[in-house]
Every structure is written in C-alpha cells, then in structure tokens.
Write a protein that holds these residues in place. Sequence first.
Motif, short mmCIF file in Angstrom:
data_model
loop_
_atom_site.label_atom_id
_atom_site.label_comp_id
_atom_site.label_asym_id
_atom_site.label_seq_id
_atom_site.Cartn_x
_atom_site.Cartn_y
_atom_site.Cartn_z
N THR A 110 0.79 -1.13 -0.06
CA THR A 110 -0.04 -0.02 0.08
C THR A 110 0.79 1.12 0.06
OG1 THR A 110 -0.07 -0.23 2.36
CG2 THR A 110 -1.86 -1.28 1.32
N PRO A 111 0.15 2.41 -0.53
CA PRO A 111 -0.91 2.64 -0.75
C PRO A 111 -1.53 2.19 -2.10
CG PRO A 111 0.04 4.49 -0.95
CD PRO A 111 1.04 3.84 -0.27
N LEU A 112 -2.73 2.10 -2.34
CA LEU A 112 -3.32 1.76 -3.79
C LEU A 112 -2.69 2.80 -4.84
CD1 LEU A 112 -4.98 -0.13 -5.30
CD2 LEU A 112 -6.91 1.01 -4.76
N THR A 113 -2.64 4.21 -4.19
CA THR A 113 -2.14 5.09 -5.22
C THR A 113 -0.89 4.96 -5.58
OG1 THR A 113 -1.55 6.64 -3.26
CG2 THR A 113 -3.59 6.97 -4.36
N ILE A 114 -0.03 4.03 -5.32
CA ILE A 114 1.32 3.72 -5.95
C ILE A 114 1.03 3.25 -7.23
CG2 ILE A 114 1.30 1.23 -5.21
CD1 ILE A 114 4.20 3.65 -4.89
N ALA A 115 -0.05 2.75 -7.77
CA ALA A 115 -0.36 2.34 -9.19
C ALA A 115 -0.39 3.39 -10.05
CB ALA A 115 -1.71 1.79 -9.11
N ILE A 116 -0.58 4.55 -9.58
CA ILE A 116 -0.82 5.76 -10.56
C ILE A 116 0.54 6.07 -11.12
CG2 ILE A 116 -1.20 8.23 -10.72
CD1 ILE A 116 -3.08 8.00 -8.31
N PRO A 117 1.87 6.33 -10.49
CA PRO A 117 2.99 6.23 -11.40
C PRO A 117 3.40 5.07 -12.07
CG PRO A 117 3.48 6.35 -8.80
CD PRO A 117 1.87 6.40 -9.17
N GLY A 118 2.87 3.92 -11.51
CA GLY A 118 3.05 2.66 -12.21
C GLY A 118 2.48 2.67 -13.54
N ILE A 119 1.20 2.97 -13.74
CA ILE A 119 0.48 2.88 -14.71
C ILE A 119 0.96 4.02 -15.89
CG2 ILE A 119 -2.06 3.28 -15.86
CD1 ILE A 119 -2.91 2.12 -13.21
N ILE A 120 1.14 5.14 -15.26
CA ILE A 120 1.70 6.09 -16.24
C ILE A 120 3.02 5.82 -16.88
CG2 ILE A 120 2.39 8.59 -16.34
CD1 ILE A 120 0.28 9.22 -14.33
N SER A 121 3.91 5.34 -15.97
CA SER A 121 5.24 4.79 -16.41
C SER A 121 5.04 3.55 -17.27
CB SER A 121 6.06 4.40 -15.33
OG SER A 121 6.08 5.55 -14.50
N LYS A 122 4.13 2.85 -17.29
CA LYS A 122 3.93 1.54 -18.14
C LYS A 122 3.46 2.20 -19.35
CE LYS A 122 -0.12 -1.23 -19.32
NZ LYS A 122 -0.13 -2.46 -19.50
N LYS A 123 2.71 2.95 -19.50
CA LYS A 123 2.19 3.61 -20.80
C LYS A 123 3.14 4.43 -21.60
CE LYS A 123 -2.69 3.34 -19.65
NZ LYS A 123 -3.09 2.32 -20.65
N ILE A 124 3.85 5.39 -20.90
CA ILE A 124 4.65 6.26 -21.67
C ILE A 124 6.13 5.47 -21.94
CG2 ILE A 124 6.04 8.62 -21.17
CD1 ILE A 124 3.67 9.49 -19.72
N LEU A 125 6.67 4.69 -21.05
CA LEU A 125 7.75 4.09 -21.10
C LEU A 125 7.58 2.75 -21.86
CD1 LEU A 125 9.33 4.66 -17.60
CD2 LEU A 125 10.00 5.97 -19.60
#
Length: 408
Positions: A110-125
């Motif tokens: 946690t927290p679940l909001t850790i997914a936000i940088p994860g998802i954005i990084s996944k898409k852009i990188l």
Amino acid sequence: MHIIYLHQYFVPPEGMGGTRSLEMARRIVRAGHKVTLITSDAYFPKEDYHLNEKVNYLTIEGVNVIVIKNPYSNSMSFTQRICSFLKFAFFATTVALKTEKVDVVFATSTPLTIAIPGIISKKILRCPMVFEVRDLWPEIPIALGFLKNPINKFLARALEKISYANSSHIVALSPGMKEGIIKQGYPPVQITVIPNSSDVELFSVKNEIGASFLELHPFLKGKALLSYAGTIGYVNGLEYLVEIASCLKKLDPEIKIAIVGEGKEKDNIIKKARDKKVLGKNLFILPALRKKDIPALLNASTICSSFVINKKVLWNNSANKFFDALAAGRPILINYLGWQADIIEKYKCGLVVPPDDPIKAAELILNYVLSYNNIREAGENAQKVARTIYDRNVLAEKLIRVLVDNSK
C-alpha cells in the motif's frame, strides 16, 4: 533487465519496520539485474540520512534508491494521508519517467495510489507493470469504516480495477488476497502468491544474543517472555493484549509481556495498561527497535506474537512479525484465523488464541509457555518451516521469475 521498483514506504537497513522491499531488491541485483527503487523519506531515520533535496539519489547495498521528501506518519488524519499519497504519486511519476531503458515496472502497495505512477510509467515508457498487493484496498478501509464517503469509495474501487486491468501480472501476499483479486475478475493464472518471507540469516542468532538483551532489560526476566514487536495502531488491537496481561497477572505474574514499537495508539495502550495495573508489573512497553536489533528481542522471547482487531477482513494479512518469529526459531502466537492460523496448526509452530476471550487466551498462553517440550518443539518446527517454505532467498527467486517472465 532494468526494473523500476515503486514502493512509497521503503525501509532502509537503519530504519524501523519490515525490509521486504530492500531484501527483494538486493537479491534481484545479486541475480544480475538493475533496480531503480523510488520511495519516500517516511522511514529514513534523520540521524543516519541527510535528505535535504526534494529528490535524493542514494545507493543502498547495491540498490539505486531515489528518495522523495514526502512527510507521512501514523498520527496523520485520513485526509492528510490521502494528500500524502497523491503528492508522492505525482513526484514519483515525474522521477520514473526520467528513467531510461526500463524493462518492467514493479509497483507495490500500500497505498493503492502507488499504481498511478506505475500505470503512467507503463504507458509512456512502453513496458509491462507487475503489481504487488500487500493489503486488499479499498476492501479493508471500507470494512473498517475508514472510507465512508460514497464518492471516495467509488474512486478507490475504480482505481483498484484500473490497477488490475493495467497489470501484466499480480503478486499477492497471501492466498486470501489472491481470492480477493480473483473476485474482481482478474485471471487466476496471472496471480502469484509470494508472502512476506523469513530472513533466516538475520534472525537465527545465538542464544547469547538473547541473553545479553535480557541483561540490558532485567525487568523482562521471568518464567517466560511473550513479545510483540511492531506497529501500535488501531488494527493491531493491542488493547486485547493488555486484557490478557491483566488475566495473566492473576494466574502467574512471572509471565512477562513486552510490547516494542511505536504508533498512533501507543498512548492509549499505555493508559489502559496503567488503568489495569499491569504497566511495569508484568507488561512493559518499550520504544521501537531497529530491524538489526529485533533478532535479540525475539531470541530472548519464549513466544512471539502478532495481533489484529477481531475483523475477518484482516485474516488475509501477511505479517512480517509472523515470518520473523519463524526465522528466529520461536513459536508464534496469533489471535486470528485464516491462512496463518492454518500454518500454525499444520506445522505445530505456535498457538492460536480466541480473539474475544482474554481469560481463555491467558490460560492457553500460561499452559503453553510453561511447557518446555511445547516451546522447544514449536521453535524447531518454526525454523524448519522458515528454511524449507518461507526462506527469503527462495521467495526472491520466485519474484525474479515473475518479473523476468513479464518484462519486455
């Protein structure tokens, strides 16, 4: 393979708390891979680390660590915590997007909001994301009444679904967490259970180390010592341990209890212990120890413990305390059912007490800790389980395979 490892509450070697992320990251590096770990300064002790910049670059035991200054503590209100989560998500995203040649993003909640940088990084990188679920959020805060606003519930559940949908694979810390993820429609074949693990190298120390700890804390000497080392928060339910102490005091005051840690509920626990007239008698409350000092406490203990409030939703937890006790070769006492209770029952490595009957719990504890054969056999069984099933090296290899299989 280059991994971005997103973990908001990473604990350095000098810190206080679980070190799963550090140990896993170290073993990934030893296997020949590159790790860039992005975290906050929340658990970095100020006397050991001078983090003066908004973004700080460190190397800790071979791991590249980027530390973002972002205040957080258990004493914050719910709103303050949410603001801290979102602030970290923003800065972690900006840092992650500057990282070059990334093969996989590993985001651990946690927290679940850790997914936000994860998802954005996944898409852009343009790389896969593996998501680690350490707690079933938002199920737990909703069940405990922390998350009440309908809009906030909707947003949290939406983020959960989006996080899972953007994950190539999910790591769950317990079988119950895996079931919770499956209920959200995620394919079971893409979920791997890797619980918190046992660091046998760290916690298996000579008995002289435990004896030295007791020499420094002579008030803990008695017929037996029950220890709790960890956070003193609401979900830990340590008021129940105070009730047990009160009952044990009447049965045998030479059974000592040590609560070692910090947290939002510490003052309340001290007050309750004082009201029950057990504080400084058979129950002692000590400051938190650094991870490197906890093996001495556990070795000095007759039995170690992990407590939670009486809520079924918490049975799926994967407590560091549980696996540290196994690694130390000490029986583990818990007051909840679920998969960890099943381990205790199957391997005879501890004791499960009722969650709502302190008199019965005290009687069970007394009979258990005063039986030399019980303690000796349970301790041997505990370390056998740690070495053969939950050894950190074995589970790190399992995580590495997941990351390699899901990298670009």
